[in-house]
Scaffold this motif. Structure first.
Motif, PDB file in Angstrom:
ATOM      1  N   GLN A  93       0.932  -1.220   0.116  1.00 24.62           N
ATOM      2  CA  GLN A  93      -0.451  -0.080  -0.043  1.00 24.62           C
ATOM      3  C   GLN A  93       1.328   1.240  -0.124  1.00 24.62           C
ATOM      4  OE1 GLN A  93      -1.997  -0.021   3.661  1.00 24.62           O
ATOM      5  NE2 GLN A  93      -0.062  -1.625   3.990  1.00 24.62           N
ATOM      6  N   ALA A  94       0.207   2.439  -0.050  1.00 25.64           N
ATOM      7  CA  ALA A  94       1.031   4.018  -0.568  1.00 25.64           C
ATOM      8  C   ALA A  94       1.529   4.021   1.085  1.00 25.64           C
ATOM      9  CB  ALA A  94       0.128   4.668  -0.817  1.00 25.64           C
ATOM     10  N   GLN A  95       2.864   4.445   1.297  1.00 25.86           N
ATOM     11  CA  GLN A  95       3.118   4.611   2.644  1.00 25.86           C
ATOM     12  C   GLN A  95       4.439   5.782   2.525  1.00 25.86           C
ATOM     13  OE1 GLN A  95       5.203   1.530   4.754  1.00 25.86           O
ATOM     14  NE2 GLN A  95       5.895   2.325   6.912  1.00 25.86           N
ATOM     15  N   PHE A  96       4.068   6.877   3.957  1.00 21.01           N
ATOM     16  CA  PHE A  96       5.109   7.644   3.574  1.00 21.01           C
ATOM     17  C   PHE A  96       5.490   8.840   4.884  1.00 21.01           C
ATOM     18  CE2 PHE A  96       1.017   8.161   0.922  1.00 21.01           C
ATOM     19  CZ  PHE A  96       1.253   8.768  -0.365  1.00 21.01           C
ATOM     20  N   ASP A  97       6.594   9.242   4.909  1.00 17.55           N
ATOM     21  CA  ASP A  97       7.460   9.116   6.007  1.00 17.55           C
ATOM     22  C   ASP A  97       7.123  10.480   6.340  1.00 17.55           C
ATOM     23  OD1 ASP A  97       8.939  10.425   4.747  1.00 17.55           O
ATOM     24  OD2 ASP A  97      10.978   9.321   6.282  1.00 17.55           O
ATOM     25  N   ARG A  98       7.212  11.194   5.561  1.00 23.94           N
ATOM     26  CA  ARG A  98       6.898  12.770   5.693  1.00 23.94           C
ATOM     27  C   ARG A  98       5.267  13.395   5.207  1.00 23.94           C
ATOM     28  NH1 ARG A  98      12.197  15.336   3.539  1.00 23.94           N
ATOM     29  NH2 ARG A  98      11.422  15.645   1.731  1.00 23.94           N
ATOM     30  N   TYR A  99       4.317  13.810   5.681  1.00 24.43           N
ATOM     31  CA  TYR A  99       3.548  14.207   5.282  1.00 24.43           C
ATOM     32  C   TYR A  99       3.566  16.151   5.306  1.00 24.43           C
ATOM     33  CZ  TYR A  99       1.668   9.852   6.244  1.00 24.43           C
ATOM     34  OH  TYR A  99       1.528   8.440   6.173  1.00 24.43           O
ATOM     35  N   HIS A 100       3.020  16.426   4.519  1.00 23.66           N
ATOM     36  CA  HIS A 100       2.453  18.176   3.805  1.00 23.66           C
ATOM     37  C   HIS A 100       1.251  17.898   3.521  1.00 23.66           C
ATOM     38  CE1 HIS A 100       4.332  21.194   1.332  1.00 23.66           C
ATOM     39  NE2 HIS A 100       3.697  22.085   2.549  1.00 23.66           N
ATOM     40  N   TYR A 101       0.430  18.694   3.681  1.00 20.93           N
ATOM     41  CA  TYR A 101      -0.914  18.739   3.582  1.00 20.93           C
ATOM     42  C   TYR A 101      -0.687  20.869   3.409  1.00 20.93           C
ATOM     43  CZ  TYR A 101      -2.832  14.514   4.473  1.00 20.93           C
ATOM     44  OH  TYR A 101      -2.608  12.950   4.102  1.00 20.93           O
ATOM     45  N   LYS A 102      -1.755  21.019   1.974  1.00 24.87           N
ATOM     46  CA  LYS A 102      -1.776  22.345   1.560  1.00 24.87           C
ATOM     47  C   LYS A 102      -3.474  23.070   1.848  1.00 24.87           C
ATOM     48  CE  LYS A 102       0.971  24.805  -0.734  1.00 24.87           C
ATOM     49  NZ  LYS A 102       2.191  24.920  -2.328  1.00 24.87           N
ATOM     50  N   PHE A 103      -3.610  23.727   2.374  1.00 23.35           N
ATOM     51  CA  PHE A 103      -5.220  24.376   2.520  1.00 23.35           C
ATOM     52  C   PHE A 103      -5.415  25.892   2.169  1.00 23.35           C
ATOM     53  CE2 PHE A 103      -4.871  20.582   5.153  1.00 23.35           C
ATOM     54  CZ  PHE A 103      -6.162  19.715   5.209  1.00 23.35           C
ATOM     55  N   VAL A 104      -6.333  25.978   1.293  1.00 26.52           N
ATOM     56  CA  VAL A 104      -6.359  27.927   1.414  1.00 26.52           C
ATOM     57  C   VAL A 104      -7.911  28.227   2.021  1.00 26.52           C
ATOM     58  CG1 VAL A 104      -7.337  29.482  -0.071  1.00 26.52           C
ATOM     59  CG2 VAL A 104      -5.221  28.183  -1.207  1.00 26.52           C
ATOM     60  N   LYS A 105      -7.684  29.276   3.055  1.00 24.42           N
ATOM     61  CA  LYS A 105      -8.701  29.724   3.769  1.00 24.42           C
ATOM     62  C   LYS A 105      -8.854  31.109   3.079  1.00 24.42           C
ATOM     63  CE  LYS A 105     -10.232  29.656   8.625  1.00 24.42           C
ATOM     64  NZ  LYS A 105     -10.164  29.217  10.643  1.00 24.42           N
ATOM     65  N   ALA A 106      -9.855  31.650   3.417  1.00 29.15           N
ATOM     66  CA  ALA A 106     -10.253  33.317   3.618  1.00 29.15           C
ATOM     67  C   ALA A 106      -8.497  34.166   2.321  1.00 29.15           C
ATOM     68  CB  ALA A 106      -9.883  34.502   4.206  1.00 29.15           C
ATOM     69  N   GLY A 107      -8.441  32.439   1.300  1.00 29.42           N
ATOM     70  CA  GLY A 107      -7.892  33.694   0.009  1.00 29.42           C
ATOM     71  C   GLY A 107      -6.245  33.080   0.925  1.00 29.42           C
ATOM     72  N   ALA A 108      -5.748  32.779   1.968  1.00 26.36           N
ATOM     73  CA  ALA A 108      -4.653  32.505   2.481  1.00 26.36           C
ATOM     74  C   ALA A 108      -3.919  31.138   2.535  1.00 26.36           C
ATOM     75  CB  ALA A 108      -5.253  32.756   4.050  1.00 26.36           C
ATOM     76  N   THR A 109      -2.737  30.805   2.412  1.00 22.09           N
ATOM     77  CA  THR A 109      -2.237  29.653   2.522  1.00 22.09           C
ATOM     78  C   THR A 109      -1.907  28.905   3.824  1.00 22.09           C
ATOM     79  OG1 THR A 109      -1.950  29.390   0.569  1.00 22.09           O
ATOM     80  CG2 THR A 109      -0.784  28.128   1.389  1.00 22.09           C
ATOM     81  N   ILE A 110      -2.753  27.858   4.143  1.00 22.98           N
ATOM     82  CA  ILE A 110      -2.229  27.157   5.440  1.00 22.98           C
ATOM     83  C   ILE A 110      -1.717  25.517   5.125  1.00 22.98           C
ATOM     84  CG2 ILE A 110      -3.163  26.078   7.524  1.00 22.98           C
ATOM     85  CD1 ILE A 110      -5.108  28.174   7.577  1.00 22.98           C
ATOM     86  N   GLN A 111      -0.617  25.397   5.386  1.00 21.68           N
ATOM     87  CA  GLN A 111       0.077  24.284   5.618  1.00 21.68           C
ATOM     88  C   GLN A 111       0.350  23.241   6.351  1.00 21.68           C
ATOM     89  OE1 GLN A 111       3.713  24.408   2.830  1.00 21.68           O
ATOM     90  NE2 GLN A 111       3.319  26.586   2.270  1.00 21.68           N
ATOM     91  N   VAL A 112       0.165  22.365   6.322  1.00 20.03           N
ATOM     92  CA  VAL A 112       0.206  21.274   7.881  1.00 20.03           C
ATOM     93  C   VAL A 112       1.175  20.046   8.004  1.00 20.03           C
ATOM     94  CG1 VAL A 112      -0.643  20.096   9.334  1.00 20.03           C
ATOM     95  CG2 VAL A 112      -1.912  21.322   8.206  1.00 20.03           C
ATOM     96  N   LEU A 113       2.424  20.167   8.576  1.00 15.38           N
ATOM     97  CA  LEU A 113       3.280  19.136   8.088  1.00 15.38           C
ATOM     98  C   LEU A 113       3.557  18.033   9.263  1.00 15.38           C
ATOM     99  CD1 LEU A 113       4.184  22.095   6.350  1.00 15.38           C
ATOM    100  CD2 LEU A 113       6.239  20.245   5.939  1.00 15.38           C
ATOM    101  N   TRP A 114       3.890  17.383   9.265  1.00 18.42           N
ATOM    102  CA  TRP A 114       4.792  16.428  10.170  1.00 18.42           C
ATOM    103  C   TRP A 114       5.157  15.252   9.381  1.00 18.42           C
ATOM    104  CZ3 TRP A 114      -0.535  16.192   8.822  1.00 18.42           C
ATOM    105  CH2 TRP A 114      -1.133  15.228   8.490  1.00 18.42           C
ATOM    106  N   LYS A 115       6.003  14.365  10.706  1.00 20.85           N
ATOM    107  CA  LYS A 115       7.101  13.595   9.935  1.00 20.85           C
ATOM    108  C   LYS A 115       7.017  12.379  10.532  1.00 20.85           C
ATOM    109  CE  LYS A 115      11.122  11.752   8.587  1.00 20.85           C
ATOM    110  NZ  LYS A 115      11.184  11.049   9.689  1.00 20.85           N
ATOM    111  N   ILE A 116       7.134  11.227  10.348  1.00 22.21           N
ATOM    112  CA  ILE A 116       6.766  10.373  11.716  1.00 22.21           C
ATOM    113  C   ILE A 116       8.221   9.235  11.291  1.00 22.21           C
ATOM    114  CG2 ILE A 116       5.670   7.434  11.593  1.00 22.21           C
ATOM    115  CD1 ILE A 116       3.864   9.352  11.546  1.00 22.21           C
TER     116      ILE A 116
END
Length: 645
Positions: A389-412
């Motif tokens: 299955q797909a597997q990762f050790d670094r996670y990086h999600y990007k979102f937009v809210k009210a025109g501004a970018t929010i990035q969420v990151l973590w590392k296993i």
């Protein structure tokens, strides 16, 4: 909840609420999809609050309602117990214990997911002196259908989302004497779906979330059997799921074997809908969480780890196909669970109502991502080899809210330093505990360290200062009015009696709390701050920490509540609230005035008179016995005292 881990042998009170059922395999030949009701725009963030729980004392319910507002919770999943609502005989309903609390949730703008479950003795034939009598199935499914109709009719406009039973795939709480459970549940689901739609055409119906939500252990086979017994129809609008995995982290995988994880189960749910021609249906996670039980072996985690996993669960879910809602399990256990109880210790509040780190993490998460839109995975995401299955050790999600970018990151695993691309020149790192750290941007990059504790990277768009509202009003005693940006909040939260007149127009000020600049407006008793990062939520306007600012450097004595007085104490500050101040604090909520930073004592006010006062983070309460309630408790004129032109 997986029966492997569920609490066993606990005999619950006669007036109780929760539920389940059991597994059967079948393969549908042809699927006919029931027309889904339009769900519309709903908040992603919900909580299993169980405010209607008859086991909870009134004071605890009110405290939890205030906590829900503080957390930004917009949905509460509530157990609507048939055994309690129609207890004595068919047609004789007991709405009294439920109505005030449903009304209170509605009044506070919290939507309700009503779970219809448990069976009264008259419908099951099992006497109430038998263990777990309320989990016996009804002898006649039509009795349940009639109950669903009457309940949906009674609460139409207040509860428009209904879940048909809870975890209908195990024997523990759907006892039917060796019957075909899938067929029985299918009959109850089909009948109640039609009945609820008749009672309330706007209603949305969820299929009951499963105790075992996977392909290997029978959960999905049970769903297939329900569909087959329904003649191929999917008699629900939303697929409700409970993808619990308390024995592993959400991202857990093993390259040597097929080990399911949280993303796998979300993907499996979407593929199940696709296979049944229902890829347009939404998926709601109506239960999932992690436990801080200290005596349950490998199934418990530390309070800090619970907070970390809570954020990761939600972020992964927000990026999954068709997942549009998550009701976390749970806010606080209504049975005051002991340290060995797996499910009770999933609460983000302790038994004394104090906050675990997960409480703070949820508030930060909601503030960051409420009404945000997932835009894709970022460049820091890193795959690792796995044949299954797909597997990762670094996670990086990007979102937009009210025109501004929010990035969420973590590392296993081991923490790692990375350079993250950004587009704005003003960037702030927000930690799971709410700490804000301004970052230096070099060549379009910010350097951060990522670990299993997720971080948010907020890209701050420059403010348009030309749009500041001078808020001039020559008819006002101060020559000013509430600015258009703040007017709705001013009116909703108390208006003139609570905040006084405005003493400034809109202006930009740097916050002494986090060092950021905000659009603010000063009032006689408060300072309003506009937080665009929380646009569309109750946190879009916040009160400045005037109490903490004004009392900075002061040391307040510890004063115990009077003997016999009802009180609430804040573990974080060591101070308690009682009497009229407690009533006012509950009414206004923590989000409005903050935690107490003193106990009650006498103090001379700016008018030269002495009052009983109590200091809070965002206000000072003053007791004015010369006024009739509710105006016998007023906020001190901290705005007047601290405002500088």
């Amino acid at each position: 909840m997986n029966p492997l881990y569920r609490r066993l042998g606990r005999v619950l009170p006669v007036l109780m609420l929760v539920a389940l059922l059991a597994p059967i395999a079948a393969i549908p030949v042809k699927t006919e999809v029931a027309k889904a009701a339009p769900i519309g725009s709903r908040s992603f963030f919900g909580m299993n609050l169980y405010i209607t729980g008859l086991e909870r004392p009134k004071g605890e319910k009110m405290a939890m309602l205030n906590a829900a507002e503080d957390l930004g919770v917009k949905w509460s999943r509530e157990e609507m117990s048939w055994a309690n609502l129609e207890p004595g005989e068919k047609g004789s309903f007991n709405w009294g214990p439920y109505d005030p609390w449903i009304n209170e949730l509605v009044k506070r703008g919290i939507g309700v997911v009503g779970t219809l479950q448990t069976t009264p003795s008259w419908a099951s034939g099992v006497h109430s002196d038998q263990p777990d009598w309320y989990w016996n199935a009804p002898r006649n499914p039509q009795d349940f259908v009639d109950f669903a109709y009457q309940t949906a009719l009674h609460y139409a406009g207040k509860i428009d989302v209904w879940e048909i039973w809870n975890e209908p795939d195990v024997e523990i709480t759907f006892k039917c004497g060796g019957c075909d459970r899938a067929a029985l549940y299918a009959e109850m689901l089909s009948g109640s779906y039609a009945a609820i739609k008749k009672a309330n055409p706007k209603a949305v119906v969820l299929i009951g979330g499963l105790s075992i939500h996977d392909s290997n252990n029978g959960g999905m086979a049970f769903l297939d059997a329900v569909v087959a017994a329904s003649g191929g129809r999917l008699n629900f609008d939303v697929l409700s799921i409970h993808p619990y995995m308390p024995d592993r982290m959400p991202e857990s995988t093993d390259p040597k074997t097929v080990v399911q994880n949280f993303p796998y189960r979300l993907d499996m749910s979407y593929k199940w809908l696709q296979a049944h021609g229902a890829e347009d249906k939404e998926i709601w996670i109506t239960e999932d969480g992690y436990s801080t039980c200290s005596e349950c072996g490998t199934l418990g985690v530390s309070e800090e780890e619970q907070a970390r996993r809570l954020i990761r669960l939600h972020v992964i879910a927000m990026g999954a196909p068709n997942v549009t809602h998550f009701s976390y399990f749970q806010a606080k256990d209504k049975f005051n669970a002991g340290s060995a109880d797996l499910w009770g210790n999933m609460g983000i509040m302790r038994n004394d109502l104090s906050e675990k780190p997960a409480y703070v993490a949820y508030r930060v998460l909601n503030g960051q991502l409420a009404d945000a839109t997932f835009t894709g995975l970022g460049t820091i995401t890193r795959a690792v080899q796995n044949r299954w299955q797909a597997q990762f050790d670094r996670y990086h999600y990007k979102f937009v809210k009210a025109g501004a970018t929010i990035q969420v990151l973590w590392k296993i695993g081991v923490p790692e330093s990375v350079d993250v691309p950004v587009e704005e020149s003003s960037v702030v790192l927000v930690k799971s505990d709410g700490t804000n750290i301004p970052l230096t941007v070099r060549d379009g990059l910010v350097s951060v360290t990522i670990s299993e504790d997720p971080i948010f990277i907020d890209e701050i768009k420059p403010k348009a200062t030309a749009n500041l509202d001078a808020a001039v009003d020559t008819s006002s005693p101060t020559g000013l009015r509430p600015a258009n940006r703040f007017l709705a909040y001013w009116q909703k939260s108390g208006g003139l009696p609570l905040f006084g007149y405005p003493i400034s127009g809109e202006r930009i000020e740097k916050s002494s709390t986090d060092g950021k600049e905000y659009i603010v407006q000063w009032f006689e008793r408060a300072r309003f701050e506009y937080h665009p990062e929380y646009a569309g939520t109750d946190a879009e306007v916040l009160l400045g920490l005037l109490g903490s600012q004004s009392a900075a450097g002061r040391s307040f004595p510890q004063i115990a509540p009077p003997a016999g007085a009802q009180s609430l104490c804040a573990k974080e500050t060591g101070h308690c609230v009682w009497g009229r101040f407690l009533e006012q604090w509950r009414e206004m909520g923590i989000a409005l005035v903050g935690l107490p930073i003193s106990d009650q004592f006498e103090e001379k006010s700016s008018d030269g008179k002495t009052y009983i006062v109590q200091w809070f983070e965002r206000a000072r309460f003053e007791y004015h016995p010369e006024n009739k309630p509710p105006f016998d408790v007023l906020l001190g004129l901290l705005g007047r005292q601290l405002y500088k032109k």
